[in-house]
Write a protein that holds these residues in place. Sequence first.
Motif, PDB file in Angstrom:
ATOM      1  N   ARG A  53      36.281  39.150  45.370  1.00  0.00           N
ATOM      2  CA  ARG A  53      36.606  38.729  46.930  1.00  0.00           C
ATOM      3  C   ARG A  53      36.488  37.257  46.715  1.00  0.00           C
ATOM      4  NH1 ARG A  53      37.684  40.271  51.931  1.00  0.00           N
ATOM      5  NH2 ARG A  53      37.081  42.676  51.480  1.00  0.00           N
ATOM      6  N   HIS A  60      33.216  43.664  42.831  1.00  0.00           N
ATOM      7  CA  HIS A  60      33.806  43.555  44.220  1.00  0.00           C
ATOM      8  C   HIS A  60      33.527  42.277  45.008  1.00  0.00           C
ATOM      9  CE1 HIS A  60      35.509  45.254  48.260  1.00  0.00           C
ATOM     10  NE2 HIS A  60      34.445  44.586  48.574  1.00  0.00           N
ATOM     11  N   THR A  85      41.710  42.672  53.699  1.00  0.00           N
ATOM     12  CA  THR A  85      41.138  43.678  52.587  1.00  0.00           C
ATOM     13  C   THR A  85      41.245  43.159  51.239  1.00  0.00           C
ATOM     14  OG1 THR A  85      43.017  45.036  52.394  1.00  0.00           O
ATOM     15  CG2 THR A  85      41.705  45.596  54.511  1.00  0.00           C
ATOM     16  N   MET A  86      40.487  44.132  50.538  1.00  0.00           N
ATOM     17  CA  MET A  86      40.724  43.869  49.151  1.00  0.00           C
ATOM     18  C   MET A  86      41.874  43.636  48.551  1.00  0.00           C
ATOM     19  SD  MET A  86      37.940  42.509  47.966  1.00  0.00           S
ATOM     20  CE  MET A  86      37.955  42.642  46.256  1.00  0.00           C
ATOM     21  N   ALA A  87      42.807  44.905  48.924  1.00  0.00           N
ATOM     22  CA  ALA A  87      43.929  45.118  48.500  1.00  0.00           C
ATOM     23  C   ALA A  87      45.154  44.042  49.096  1.00  0.00           C
ATOM     24  CB  ALA A  87      44.615  46.390  48.990  1.00  0.00           C
ATOM     25  N   GLN A  88      44.969  43.461  50.449  1.00  0.00           N
ATOM     26  CA  GLN A  88      45.594  42.569  50.952  1.00  0.00           C
ATOM     27  C   GLN A  88      45.441  41.243  50.148  1.00  0.00           C
ATOM     28  OE1 GLN A  88      44.296  42.698  54.893  1.00  0.00           O
ATOM     29  NE2 GLN A  88      46.071  43.933  55.681  1.00  0.00           N
ATOM     30  N   ASN A  93      48.700  37.954  43.974  1.00  0.00           N
ATOM     31  CA  ASN A  93      49.677  38.174  42.918  1.00  0.00           C
ATOM     32  C   ASN A  93      50.950  37.594  43.350  1.00  0.00           C
ATOM     33  OD1 ASN A  93      47.963  39.423  41.337  1.00  0.00           O
ATOM     34  ND2 ASN A  93      48.286  41.454  42.051  1.00  0.00           N
ATOM     35  N   TYR A 112      37.155  44.469  38.772  1.00  0.00           N
ATOM     36  CA  TYR A 112      38.338  43.737  38.862  1.00  0.00           C
ATOM     37  C   TYR A 112      38.627  42.862  37.601  1.00  0.00           C
ATOM     38  CZ  TYR A 112      38.724  45.086  43.651  1.00  0.00           C
ATOM     39  OH  TYR A 112      38.853  45.921  44.894  1.00  0.00           O
ATOM     40  N   ALA A 135      44.540  40.924  46.988  1.00  0.00           N
ATOM     41  CA  ALA A 135      44.775  40.944  45.749  1.00  0.00           C
ATOM     42  C   ALA A 135      46.628  40.905  45.617  1.00  0.00           C
ATOM     43  CB  ALA A 135      44.403  42.265  45.023  1.00  0.00           C
ATOM     44  N   ASP A 136      47.371  41.526  46.649  1.00  0.00           N
ATOM     45  CA  ASP A 136      48.774  41.485  46.813  1.00  0.00           C
ATOM     46  C   ASP A 136      49.047  39.897  47.225  1.00  0.00           C
ATOM     47  OD1 ASP A 136      48.872  44.068  46.494  1.00  0.00           O
ATOM     48  OD2 ASP A 136      49.135  44.532  48.791  1.00  0.00           O
ATOM     49  N   LYS A 188      42.621  46.049  39.791  1.00  0.00           N
ATOM     50  CA  LYS A 188      41.691  46.784  39.983  1.00  0.00           C
ATOM     51  C   LYS A 188      42.044  48.018  38.829  1.00  0.00           C
ATOM     52  CE  LYS A 188      38.828  49.416  43.019  1.00  0.00           C
ATOM     53  NZ  LYS A 188      38.607  50.135  44.372  1.00  0.00           N
TER      54      LYS A 188
END
Length: 88
Positions: A52, A48, A75-78, A84, A2, A80-81, A15
């Motif tokens: 986190r 990772h 989650t990691m995607a959540q 951002n 990341y 990151a979103d 990522k």
Amino acid sequence: MYVIHYIGGAVTVMKTSKKQAEQAAADLERRTVENAGRFPEHILLADHAKAREVMRNLLLDRCVFQRASTVRRATMAQLADAVNAYCC
């Protein structure tokens, strides 16, 4: 891997592959020399677990979510979103 990019007070998380992450760090170093004195800027390359931890701390410090348990379950995607969207 990341890439956590800090510029001024904003933070973005991407990522990428290890090669692209190292290239981003090299590009930033070159830009920093060329644009000395503008905005404080740096990149953190993280695996990772470290990514986190950094994202959780950013979201909790800025009170983005009402409950800490929401951040812990994300989650990691959540994460990151959310970083951002809210940490810029």
